[in-house]
Design an enzyme around this catalytic site. Structure first.
Site, mmCIF file in Angstrom:
data_model
loop_
_atom_site.group_PDB
_atom_site.id
_atom_site.type_symbol
_atom_site.label_atom_id
_atom_site.label_comp_id
_atom_site.label_asym_id
_atom_site.label_seq_id
_atom_site.Cartn_x
_atom_site.Cartn_y
_atom_site.Cartn_z
ATOM 1 N N ASP A 121 7.125 53.627 0.298
ATOM 2 C CA ASP A 121 8.377 53.957 -0.381
ATOM 3 C C ASP A 121 8.984 55.113 0.413
ATOM 4 O OD1 ASP A 121 10.373 54.958 -1.988
ATOM 5 O OD2 ASP A 121 9.111 55.347 -3.736
ATOM 6 N N LYS B 273 18.122 60.028 4.427
ATOM 7 C CA LYS B 273 18.155 58.591 4.109
ATOM 8 C C LYS B 273 19.582 58.147 3.771
ATOM 9 C CE LYS B 273 16.267 55.412 0.686
ATOM 10 N NZ LYS B 273 15.248 55.263 -0.352
ATOM 11 N N GLU C 80 13.973 48.327 -3.488
ATOM 12 C CA GLU C 80 13.196 49.197 -4.386
ATOM 13 C C GLU C 80 13.034 48.607 -5.791
ATOM 14 O OE1 GLU C 80 15.287 52.879 -3.919
ATOM 15 O OE2 GLU C 80 14.536 53.135 -1.879
ATOM 16 N N ASP D 199 16.372 53.677 -12.463
ATOM 17 C CA ASP D 199 15.747 54.585 -11.485
ATOM 18 C C ASP D 199 16.471 55.933 -11.487
ATOM 19 O OD1 ASP D 199 14.782 55.918 -9.282
ATOM 20 O OD2 ASP D 199 14.994 54.241 -7.887
#
Ligand code: AMP
Length: 563
Positions: free
Chosen positions: A6, A68, A145, A168
């Site tokens: 991850d 990211k 994800e 999330d």
């Protein structure tokens, strides 16, 4: 063995699959989470994770985080004398995870399944894959994800078709995805989110309540004090997991101050944030053309879903209890590891991904009006929000700012920051406008974004009808195999800090920082401790080093508590 990774915005982690199921691999410091932070010191030595985070406190110009967000773009990060793209920084994180997995599992790891957000387009997925290659990992598969989280919960084993929502909520971002399982294929039906909503906002609620209670103005606190208060609020927030009342203690100008708040009152203060959570959920449901009651399961991901305020909100909203059997921090990595194991047996879960969305927000730079009538430059005005289904076209109008202004410059920006300078400048154009009073002349800016990543910017002067156009083509940053190899060699010139000395380095960095932050006797003592520790390191005796390390850790923790 293929591992699951991850690769997160704030933290990364990896997992493997064993007879007993998927398991998280601890890093070199024995912790499950490795902060996605990279630093390069004066000698060109690269550090990753907690050590880099500590180094960044004193040398912010030599470290990078949250990269990211810019995966697959041309944005360059300057770390001292070195320049890197997001995928190269990610490669350092992946390399550290690979090394930790190799040590823990005692075998060479050359393959991985890596997760990415569902809204990552092909370009960003490819860049992630390349980051893996630069780290010496063959990326067996890229997995979304939410799909990985769903796999961790075993939802792919359901017989009948099922719809579920993956919720999330991380430290700073909120992502909602709606997935549908149909005949062994998981389809991501819709994604929505808020890039500026996360657990940190729930901590800020407590910080502000404390300040209000004691009538302290935030401006009277130094950055360091604010950091301490934030830390105390963060601890208190997490204590709500098993307490109905928490207390924040903080020393303000030599005076110990306390603030106690009940869970009920805290939840009432969180109401506006919970309202913000509702919006992306509604949007994802309407994008997927389904009703809230059509959702069969809710899957929780991200540390902030452990907050009881968030949990209770979800239960009330969906009228069902989400499955909490898996640590929400770990669900994505565990799912990626299961996918890796299934891949080895040739029975991997297939997913249909969403790629026909605009993956970044596209906007322009504007000035915003402050309360006193003055203007502040450098703000970002979104025109096409990320996740807009493409092709899409939207127009925004902006006005002249000064009397007799002759032209308006339009900067075309891509990114998610409120401030223009943090976003990526894709191009710019200037149009002339007739002279007049401030605010009298205006231009319409139209952005049209198509499926081939072509952005057409059209600027029209409202009063004259004059039109200017510019086409901005998303640059392909594909690298040939040769180029990957060459860059890999270049990157491997850099020394990576030896993993077995990581904790020593982390302690030395912390000691140096605390030395700089202290004065007088405390300073002298820290210097003494550090010298004693360095002496132990020079002795090369394992026992001596371990004793000295334990001692220094306790001493520094004592100083940190009192600063
Ligand atoms: P992530 O980005 O998924 O690691 O999530 C980090 C966020 O989760 C931070 O804002 C933390 O404060 C929050 N968090 C972690 N553990 C807890 C907990 N037990 N209770 C409340 N919030 C938590």
């Amino acid at each position: 063995m293929i591992i699951g990774i991850d690769l997160g915005t704030t933290n990364s982690l990896c997992a493997y699959y064993s007879e007993e199921g998927a398991k998280i691999i601890p890093n070199r410091l024995g912790k499950p989470l490795t902060p996605s932070v990279v630093s390069v010191d004066e000698q060109g030595v690269v550090s990753v994770g907690e050590t880099a985070k500590e180094y960044a406190l004193m040398h912010p110009d030599r470290a990078a985080s949250v990269f990211k967000r810019f995966m697959g773009t041309d944005k360059q990060y300057q770390l001292g004398n070195y320049e890197y793209h997001s995928e190269e920084l990610s490669a350092f994180v992946l390399r550290a995870l690979k090394e930790d997995a190799e040590t823990y599992l005692n075998e060479e790891i050359t393959e991985a399944v890596i997760s990415v957000p569902a809204y990552f387009d092909d370009k960003r997925r490819k860049a992630t894959k390349r980051a893996g290659e630069l780290a010496g990992l063959k990326v067996e598969r890229i997995i979304s994800e939410p799909t990985a989280a769903a796999i961790a919960y075993g939802l792919y084993e359901k017989r009948k078709s099922t719809r579920f929502l993956v919720f999330d909520l991380g430290g700073g971002t909120f992502d909602v995805s709606i997935l549908e399982l149909f005949e062994n294929i998981l389809e991501v039906r819709a994604v929505a989110g808020d890039n500026y909503l996360g657990g940190e906002d729930f901590t800020d609620i407590l910080v502000n309540a404390f300040l209000e209670e004691h009538e302290i103005s935030v401006d009277s606190l130094t950055l360091r004090e604010l950091g301490k208060l934030h830390q105390a609020a963060e601890t208190a927030k997490c204590e709500f997991s098993d307490k109905d009342e928490v207390t924040i203690a903080f020393r303000y100008h030599e005076e110990e101050k306390e603030y106690t708040i009940s869970l009920k009152d805290y939840e009432a203060l969180c109401e506006p944030l919970l309202e913000k959570i509702r919006k992306p959920i509604q949007r994802s449901l309407s994008d997927a053309h389904i009703k809230l009651s059509d959702i069969d399961e809710v899957v929780l991901v991200g540390g902030a879903t452990k907050l009881s305020a968030v949990h209770n909100f979800i239960v009330k909203l969906f009228r069902k209890f989400p499955d909490t059997s898996i640590n929400p921090d770990e669900a994505v990595a565990l799912g990626a590891a299961i996918q890796a194991a299934m891949k080895e047996r040739n029975e991997a879960v297939k997913e249909v991904i969403l790629t026909d969305v605009c993956s970044f927000t596209l906007g322009t730079e504007v000035c915003v009006e402050r309360g006193n009538g003055s203007f502040e430059a450098g703000h970002f005005m979104p025109i096409l929000d990320r996740n807009t289904v493409i092709p899409a076209s939207r127009t925004e109008r902006v006005y002249t700012l000064h009397d007799n202004q002759e032209s308006i410059r339009v900067n075309v920006l891509q990114g998610e920051s409120r401030f223009a300078q943090n976003n990526l400048l894709l191009g710019s154009m200037t149009v002339n406008v007739p002279k007049g009073a401030a605010g009298e002349e205006a231009i319409d800016i139209t952005y049209t974004y198509d499926i081939n990543s072509l952005l057409e910017v059209e600027v029209k002067v409202v009063s004259t009808g004059e039109v200017k156009k510019q086409v901005i083509k998303g640059k392909s940053n594909d690298m040939s195999e040769e180029e990957v190899k060459q860059r890999m060699e270049e990157l491997s010139y850099l020394k990576v800090h030896p993993r077995d000395q990581e904790e020593n380095r982390l302690l030395l960095l912390k000691g140096e920082r605390l030395y700089e932050e202290s004065t007088g006797d405390v300073r002298i003592r820290i210097d003494m401790w550090l010298r004693a520790f360095e002496e132990a390191l020079n002795s090369r005796s394992r026992e001596k080093i371990e004793d000295a390390r334990r001692e220094l850790r306790e001493q520094l923790a004592g100083v940190e508590r009192n600063i």
